[in-house]
Design a protein around this motif. Structure first.
Motif, PDB file in Angstrom:
ATOM      1  N   LEU A   1       0.813  -1.208   0.000  1.00  0.00           N
ATOM      2  CA  LEU A   1       0.000   0.000   0.000  1.00  0.00           C
ATOM      3  C   LEU A   1       0.851   1.264   0.000  1.00  0.00           C
ATOM      4  N   ALA A   2       1.973   1.230   0.717  1.00  0.00           N
ATOM      5  CA  ALA A   2       2.831   2.417   0.833  1.00  0.00           C
ATOM      6  C   ALA A   2       3.351   2.875  -0.521  1.00  0.00           C
ATOM      7  N   ASN A   3       3.549   1.946  -1.446  1.00  0.00           N
ATOM      8  CA  ASN A   3       4.054   2.306  -2.774  1.00  0.00           C
ATOM      9  C   ASN A   3       3.083   3.172  -3.554  1.00  0.00           C
ATOM     10  N   HIS A   4       1.815   3.208  -3.135  1.00  0.00           N
ATOM     11  CA  HIS A   4       0.803   3.964  -3.865  1.00  0.00           C
ATOM     12  C   HIS A   4       0.251   5.147  -3.080  1.00  0.00           C
ATOM     13  N   MET A   5       0.663   5.282  -1.842  1.00  0.00           N
ATOM     14  CA  MET A   5       0.195   6.409  -1.046  1.00  0.00           C
ATOM     15  C   MET A   5       0.973   7.676  -1.398  1.00  0.00           C
ATOM     16  N   PRO A   6       0.341   8.840  -1.297  1.00  0.00           N
ATOM     17  CA  PRO A   6       1.040  10.091  -1.605  1.00  0.00           C
ATOM     18  C   PRO A   6       2.191  10.353  -0.639  1.00  0.00           C
ATOM     19  N   ALA A   7       3.176  11.098  -1.112  1.00  0.00           N
ATOM     20  CA  ALA A   7       4.378  11.358  -0.325  1.00  0.00           C
ATOM     21  C   ALA A   7       4.064  12.023   1.012  1.00  0.00           C
ATOM     22  N   ARG A   8       2.998  12.795   1.060  1.00  0.00           N
ATOM     23  CA  ARG A   8       2.678  13.525   2.302  1.00  0.00           C
ATOM     24  C   ARG A   8       2.264  12.606   3.447  1.00  0.00           C
ATOM     25  N   THR A   9       2.017  11.330   3.144  1.00  0.00           N
ATOM     26  CA  THR A   9       1.624  10.379   4.190  1.00  0.00           C
ATOM     27  C   THR A   9       2.747   9.424   4.563  1.00  0.00           C
ATOM     28  N   GLN A  10       3.846   9.455   3.830  1.00  0.00           N
ATOM     29  CA  GLN A  10       4.895   8.455   4.026  1.00  0.00           C
ATOM     30  C   GLN A  10       5.757   8.781   5.240  1.00  0.00           C
ATOM     31  N   GLY A  11       6.079   7.746   5.993  1.00  0.00           N
ATOM     32  CA  GLY A  11       6.969   7.899   7.134  1.00  0.00           C
ATOM     33  C   GLY A  11       6.294   8.394   8.400  1.00  0.00           C
ATOM     34  N   TYR A  12       4.985   8.585   8.353  1.00  0.00           N
ATOM     35  CA  TYR A  12       4.269   9.084   9.524  1.00  0.00           C
ATOM     36  C   TYR A  12       3.551   7.942  10.253  1.00  0.00           C
ATOM     37  N   PRO A  13       3.328   8.084  11.545  1.00  0.00           N
ATOM     38  CA  PRO A  13       2.547   7.068  12.270  1.00  0.00           C
ATOM     39  C   PRO A  13       1.098   7.078  11.794  1.00  0.00           C
ATOM     40  N   TRP A  14       0.481   5.911  11.805  1.00  0.00           N
ATOM     41  CA  TRP A  14      -0.939   5.773  11.487  1.00  0.00           C
ATOM     42  C   TRP A  14      -1.652   5.217  12.719  1.00  0.00           C
ATOM     43  N   ARG A  15      -2.786   5.814  13.052  1.00  0.00           N
ATOM     44  CA  ARG A  15      -3.549   5.349  14.204  1.00  0.00           C
ATOM     45  C   ARG A  15      -4.884   4.769  13.752  1.00  0.00           C
ATOM     46  N   LEU A  16      -5.383   3.859  14.527  1.00  0.00           N
ATOM     47  CA  LEU A  16      -6.658   3.220  14.243  1.00  0.00           C
ATOM     48  C   LEU A  16      -7.779   4.136  14.720  1.00  0.00           C
ATOM     49  N   VAL A  17      -8.561   4.661  13.790  1.00  0.00           N
ATOM     50  CA  VAL A  17      -9.627   5.587  14.154  1.00  0.00           C
ATOM     51  C   VAL A  17     -10.965   4.868  14.293  1.00  0.00           C
ATOM     52  N   TYR A  18     -11.101   3.740  13.597  1.00  0.00           N
ATOM     53  CA  TYR A  18     -12.339   2.967  13.716  1.00  0.00           C
ATOM     54  C   TYR A  18     -12.040   1.496  13.479  1.00  0.00           C
ATOM     55  N   SER A  19     -12.623   0.646  14.319  1.00  0.00           N
ATOM     56  CA  SER A  19     -12.505  -0.797  14.171  1.00  0.00           C
ATOM     57  C   SER A  19     -13.843  -1.435  14.504  1.00  0.00           C
ATOM     58  N   MET A  20     -14.321  -2.279  13.617  1.00  0.00           N
ATOM     59  CA  MET A  20     -15.581  -2.954  13.871  1.00  0.00           C
ATOM     60  C   MET A  20     -15.507  -3.791  15.148  1.00  0.00           C
ATOM     61  N   ALA A  21     -14.344  -4.393  15.397  1.00  0.00           N
ATOM     62  CA  ALA A  21     -14.184  -5.236  16.579  1.00  0.00           C
ATOM     63  C   ALA A  21     -14.236  -4.426  17.873  1.00  0.00           C
ATOM     64  N   VAL A  22     -13.852  -3.156  17.807  1.00  0.00           N
ATOM     65  CA  VAL A  22     -13.792  -2.309  19.004  1.00  0.00           C
ATOM     66  C   VAL A  22     -15.036  -1.439  19.145  1.00  0.00           C
ATOM     67  N   HIS A  23     -15.478  -0.846  18.032  1.00  0.00           N
ATOM     68  CA  HIS A  23     -16.525   0.176  18.071  1.00  0.00           C
ATOM     69  C   HIS A  23     -17.888  -0.320  17.594  1.00  0.00           C
ATOM     70  N   GLY A  24     -17.978  -1.583  17.224  1.00  0.00           N
ATOM     71  CA  GLY A  24     -19.251  -2.096  16.746  1.00  0.00           C
ATOM     72  C   GLY A  24     -19.415  -1.880  15.249  1.00  0.00           C
ATOM     73  N   SER A  25     -20.543  -2.349  14.732  1.00  0.00           N
ATOM     74  CA  SER A  25     -20.787  -2.299  13.290  1.00  0.00           C
ATOM     75  C   SER A  25     -21.821  -1.234  12.975  1.00  0.00           C
ATOM     76  N   SER A  26     -21.344  -0.007  12.726  1.00  0.00           N
ATOM     77  CA  SER A  26     -22.271   1.107  12.492  1.00  0.00           C
ATOM     78  C   SER A  26     -21.580   2.193  11.672  1.00  0.00           C
ATOM     79  N   LEU A  27     -22.170   2.543  10.539  1.00  0.00           N
ATOM     80  CA  LEU A  27     -21.624   3.621   9.712  1.00  0.00           C
ATOM     81  C   LEU A  27     -21.727   4.953  10.438  1.00  0.00           C
TER      82      LEU A  27
END
Length: 221
Positions: free
Chosen positions: A70-96
């Motif tokens: 995936l990193a090979n296709h992401m824009p340069a402005r996102t490379q090398g930065y930490p990514w955090r989990l903002v939503y997870s079905m397992a944690v937050h339930g199944s709701s849009l």
């Protein structure tokens, strides 16, 4: 006899560890100086590992192979930065609706990761966080992807700008001709994937209509 005019260059040097200075280099001096200056100006190569997203939390869906692809296709402005989990079905339930709420304070690109009941992993990178809107939003940085099992990325075709549109009862990514590249319902349980004009993609999921087994959304921290 006319005096011989010697060619010369005025060179300006500025390094972060020293005061800037000017040096006048004659043609003869330049021959030997060129190689020295070239070495001085040569920057250290950037390690590939330094450009990979760093997940600050464990993922149930992404492994190192997924992240590197995936990193090979992401824009340069996102490379090398930490990514955090903002939503997870397992944690937050199944709701849009919950997904939208968790992204209310997000102002950076997001990565949607889905695993269907056939255990196929696919999703989308969006230049903008998901939100409810009366119109399509996003930029040409947005793309769809799938691991089947080989990685395939489907970038913007340029045919239309139907990147992302969020409704209260559905999330649509890519479109044209009444078909969505990726569609999810309000419970994030049912979805569909078709070829669409926006990305000229192949079907992402195992079946055109699929059921979601797991879902995560990540964002640049």
């Amino acid at each position: 006899m006319r005096p011989r005019t010697e060619n010369f260059k005025i060179m300006y040097f500025a390094k972060h560890w020293m005061e800037p200075y000017v040096q006048i280099v004659t043609e003869n001096d330049g021959k030997c100086c060129h190689s020295v200056c070239s070495l001085e100006d040569e920057e250290e190569p950037v390690e590939r590992e330094d450009l990979l997203p760093v997940l600050v939390e464990p993922s149930q869906l992404l492994d190192d192979h997924h992240i590197e692809s995936l990193a090979n296709h992401m824009p340069a402005r996102t490379q090398g930065y930490p990514w955090r989990l903002v939503y997870s079905m397992a944690v937050h339930g199944s709701s849009l609706k919950t997904l939208y709420r968790k992204m209310a304070e997000v102002d950076s690109p997001v990565l949607l990761v889905i695993k269907d009941l056939e255990h196929k992993v696919f999703g989308a990178f969006s230049s903008d966080p998901f939100r409810v809107s009366n119109y399509c939003y996003g930029t040409g940085e947005t793309f769809l992807y799938s691991f089947s099992p080989e990685f395939q990325a489907y970038r913007w075709s340029g045919e239309n700008c139907y990147f992302v549109r969020g409704h209260l009862d559905s999330l649509q990514i890519g479109g044209g001709g009444g078909r969505f590249g990726l569609w999810l319902d309000s419970d994030l349980y049912q979805g569909s994937s078709f070829t669409c004009s926006t990305f000229q993609n192949q079907q992402l999921s195992s079946e055109q209509d699929f059921k979601v087994l797991a879902l995560e959304v990540w964002t640049v921290w």
